[in-house]
Design a protein around this motif. Structure first.
Motif, short mmCIF file in Angstrom:
data_model
loop_
_atom_site.label_atom_id
_atom_site.label_comp_id
_atom_site.label_asym_id
_atom_site.label_seq_id
_atom_site.Cartn_x
_atom_site.Cartn_y
_atom_site.Cartn_z
N CYS A 1 -11.43 3.03 16.79
CA CYS A 1 -10.33 2.07 16.66
C CYS A 1 -9.02 2.77 16.31
CB CYS A 1 -10.67 1.01 15.61
SG CYS A 1 -12.00 -0.11 16.12
N ASP A 2 -7.95 2.05 16.53
CA ASP A 2 -6.60 2.57 16.30
C ASP A 2 -6.36 2.74 14.80
OD1 ASP A 2 -3.80 2.95 16.11
OD2 ASP A 2 -3.45 1.75 17.91
N TRP A 3 -5.96 3.94 14.41
CA TRP A 3 -5.71 4.22 13.00
C TRP A 3 -4.62 3.32 12.42
CZ3 TRP A 3 -0.90 5.88 11.28
CH2 TRP A 3 0.00 6.27 12.27
N ARG A 4 -3.68 2.88 13.25
CA ARG A 4 -2.59 2.03 12.76
C ARG A 4 -3.11 0.65 12.34
NH1 ARG A 4 1.17 2.24 17.85
NH2 ARG A 4 -0.93 1.98 18.74
N ALA A 5 -4.16 0.18 12.99
CA ALA A 5 -4.76 -1.10 12.59
C ALA A 5 -5.40 -0.96 11.22
CB ALA A 5 -5.80 -1.53 13.63
N GLY A 6 -6.06 0.16 10.98
CA GLY A 6 -6.65 0.40 9.67
C GLY A 6 -5.60 0.50 8.58
N ALA A 7 -4.50 1.21 8.88
CA ALA A 7 -3.42 1.34 7.91
C ALA A 7 -2.82 -0.02 7.59
CB ALA A 7 -2.34 2.28 8.46
N ALA A 8 -2.68 -0.88 8.59
CA ALA A 8 -2.13 -2.22 8.38
C ALA A 8 -3.08 -3.07 7.55
CB ALA A 8 -1.84 -2.89 9.72
N TRP A 9 -4.40 -2.92 7.77
CA TRP A 9 -5.36 -3.69 6.98
C TRP A 9 -5.31 -3.27 5.51
CZ3 TRP A 9 -7.62 -8.11 7.37
CH2 TRP A 9 -8.68 -8.43 6.54
N PHE A 10 -5.23 -1.97 5.27
CA PHE A 10 -5.09 -1.50 3.89
C PHE A 10 -3.81 -2.05 3.26
CE2 PHE A 10 -7.82 2.51 3.03
CZ PHE A 10 -8.94 1.86 3.50
N GLU A 11 -2.74 -2.08 4.03
CA GLU A 11 -1.47 -2.63 3.52
C GLU A 11 -1.66 -4.08 3.09
OE1 GLU A 11 3.14 -3.56 4.95
OE2 GLU A 11 1.80 -2.41 6.25
N ALA A 12 -2.42 -4.83 3.86
CA ALA A 12 -2.62 -6.25 3.56
C ALA A 12 -3.57 -6.48 2.38
CB ALA A 12 -3.17 -6.96 4.80
N GLN A 13 -4.41 -5.50 2.05
CA GLN A 13 -5.47 -5.71 1.06
C GLN A 13 -5.22 -5.05 -0.29
OE1 GLN A 13 -8.24 -7.77 1.74
NE2 GLN A 13 -6.96 -8.23 3.51
N LEU A 14 -4.66 -3.86 -0.31
CA LEU A 14 -4.63 -3.05 -1.52
C LEU A 14 -3.63 -3.54 -2.56
CD1 LEU A 14 -4.84 0.53 0.03
CD2 LEU A 14 -6.60 -0.57 -1.37
N ILE A 15 -4.08 -3.64 -3.81
CA ILE A 15 -3.14 -3.97 -4.87
C ILE A 15 -2.31 -2.74 -5.27
CG2 ILE A 15 -4.54 -5.85 -5.79
CD1 ILE A 15 -5.48 -3.95 -7.99
N ASP A 16 -2.73 -1.56 -4.87
CA ASP A 16 -1.93 -0.36 -5.14
C ASP A 16 -1.31 0.20 -3.85
OD1 ASP A 16 -4.20 0.66 -3.91
OD2 ASP A 16 -4.57 2.22 -5.38
N TYR A 17 -1.06 -0.69 -2.89
CA TYR A 17 -0.50 -0.24 -1.61
C TYR A 17 0.80 0.51 -1.83
CZ TYR A 17 1.93 -0.20 2.82
OH TYR A 17 2.63 0.21 3.92
N ASP A 18 0.88 1.69 -1.24
CA ASP A 18 2.05 2.55 -1.30
C ASP A 18 2.30 3.03 0.12
OD1 ASP A 18 3.62 4.79 -3.28
OD2 ASP A 18 3.07 5.48 -1.27
N VAL A 19 3.43 2.68 0.68
CA VAL A 19 3.68 2.93 2.09
C VAL A 19 3.57 4.41 2.43
CG1 VAL A 19 6.19 2.99 1.76
CG2 VAL A 19 5.25 2.51 4.02
N TYR A 20 4.04 5.30 1.57
CA TYR A 20 4.05 6.73 1.87
C TYR A 20 2.63 7.30 1.84
CZ TYR A 20 8.86 5.80 0.46
OH TYR A 20 10.11 5.27 0.33
#
Length: 310
Positions: free
Chosen positions: A239-258
Motif C-alpha cells: 500500500c501507499d506509504w502516504r495513506a499510512g502517514a495520513a492514518w497516523f495523522e488522524a489517530q495519534l495523540i502525539d502526531y508530529d508532522v515532521y
C-alpha cells in the motif's frame, strides 16, 4: 532543540544520512540554548476571549472510550497525570528523571506496553506543553547528579532524530510529501481493500492487528510497533506509504508532522536512508518483543473477517 543557526553547516547542506548529522553535531559540540524562564506576566485576553474564559471549564472532556481503554493504554490520557496541559507535562518530566528510568531507557525503549518503558514525552512535545530544550535541560541535570550512561545518551540521540526530521523539512519542503519522496522510485502501489483491513485491525497478522487495535482505541502506539505496522502496510500489503502517514495523522495523540512524515519516508525507502527502506520480519519481531504473546492477547481482535494476502 538545536537552533539552525548554531549547526556546523547550513540547513541547505544537511547531511543525507542521520549518522553523519549526529557525528558533526557532536564533534562541534552544538548544544541547545537554555529554556526561557516562565513569564512573570501575561498580557490580558481580548474582551471577547476573556468572557469565554470565565465561563469555560478547565477539566478536559475525555471521551468515554478513552476511560474504557485506560487500563490497557501505554499513555492513559483519561487520567489526570496524562492530561494535555503544561502542569501535567512538568510533573511527568520531574517524575521521569526522579528515579532510575533514564538509566535504563536504552534497554526498555522497545517495549510494547506500559507507562514506563519509554519517556512518554512525545504527546506533550507535540502539543507544545513541553519543549525539547526543557527535556534536554532536565536530562543534563539528571546526568550531573546521577551520572551519564548509554541510556541517558540514547535520550539525547532520540531528540537529535526529532531535530533531524525538522531540518530535513527546512531543506526539502514539499518534496517530502510527494509520492516518490526524495527517491527515484516510481508511484507507490496501493490496494484500498488491504489498507482498510490494516486500519480496522483485521489483517492476517495478529501482532499487526493488536497494534492497530491499540492505536484505534487509545491514539498511542509504541515506537517499535509503529515501525512494524508501517513496514507491514508498505512492504507486505503493498500500500501507499502516504495513506499510512495520513492514518497516523488522524489517530495519534502525539502526531508530529515532521517526525511522522520523516519516519514513514524512512520505512518506505523514499527518504534519505541509503538502505532503501526498512522491512521488518514479523516472526522475528514477535520472538524478540512479544515471545509469550502477552501483547497480542492484550489487544486481540475477535469477530472480524481477516483479509487474505494474495
Amino acid at each position: 532543540m538545536l537552533d539552525p543557526a548554531a549547526l556546523p553547516f547550513p540547513c541547505a547542506a544537511l547531511p543525507d544520512v542521520f549518522t553523519n548529522f549526529r557525528i558533526l553535531v557532536e564533534r562541534e559540540q552544538a548544544a541547545p540554548s537554555a529554556p526561557l524562564a516562565r513569564p512573570t506576566t501575561i498580557p490580558p485576553l481580548p474582551p471577547a476571549f476573556a468572557a469565554l474564559a470565565e465561563t469555560s471549564t478547565v477539566v478536559p472532556d475525555v471521551p468515554q472510550e478513552a476511560h474504557l481503554a485506560t487500563a490497557r493504554s501505554s499513555f492513559p490520557y483519561a487520567l489526570p497525570a496524562f492530561y494535555g496541559g503544561p502542569s501535567a507535562a512538568a510533573e511527568h518530566l520531574r517524575q521521569y528523571f526522579s528515579g532510575a528510568l533514564a538509566h535504563t531507557y536504552k534497554f526498555s525503549r522497545n517495549g510494547l506496553t506500559g507507562v514506563d518503558y519509554s519517556t512518554k514525552f512525545s504527546p506533550w512535545l507535540a502539543c507544545g506543553a513541553l519543549s525539547a530544550r526543557m527535556v534536554f535541560a532536565a536530562l543534563r541535570q539528571f546526568e550531573a547528579v546521577h551520572g551519564a550512561n548509554d541510556s541517558t545518551y540514547w535520550i539525547w540521540f532520540e531528540l537529535m532524530w526529532r531535530d533531524y526530521f525538522r531540518f530535513l523539512h527546512l531543506q526539502h519542503g514539499v518534496a517530502l510529501y510527494r509520492a516518490q519522496g526524495l527517491s527515484s522510485l516510481g508511484q507507490p502501489s496501493h490496494d484500498a481493500h488491504r489498507f482498510e483491513a490494516w486500519c480496522q485491525a483485521r489483517t492476517s497478522e495478529p501482532l499487526v492487528n493488536a497494534g492497530m487495535a491499540e492505536l484505534s482505541a487509545t491514539g498511542y502506539l509504541s515506537n517499535r510497533l509503529r515501525q512494524i505496522v508501517a513496514s507491514y502496510l508498505v512492504h507486505d500489503l503493498g500500500c501507499d506509504w502516504r495513506a499510512g502517514a495520513a492514518w497516523f495523522e488522524a489517530q495519534l495523540i502525539d502526531y508530529d508532522v515532521y517526525s511522522n512524515q520523516g519516519n514513514w519516508l524512512y520505512v518506505a525507502g523514499r527518504g534519505t536512508d541509503p538502505r532503501n527502506g526498512r522491512r521488518f520480519n514479523l516472526q522475528k519481531q514477535m520472538r524478540d518483543h512479544d515471545p509469550e504473546g502477552a501483547y497480542r492477547r492484550l489487544w486481540a481482535t475477535q469477530g472480524t473477517a481477516q483479509v487474505e494476502l494474495k
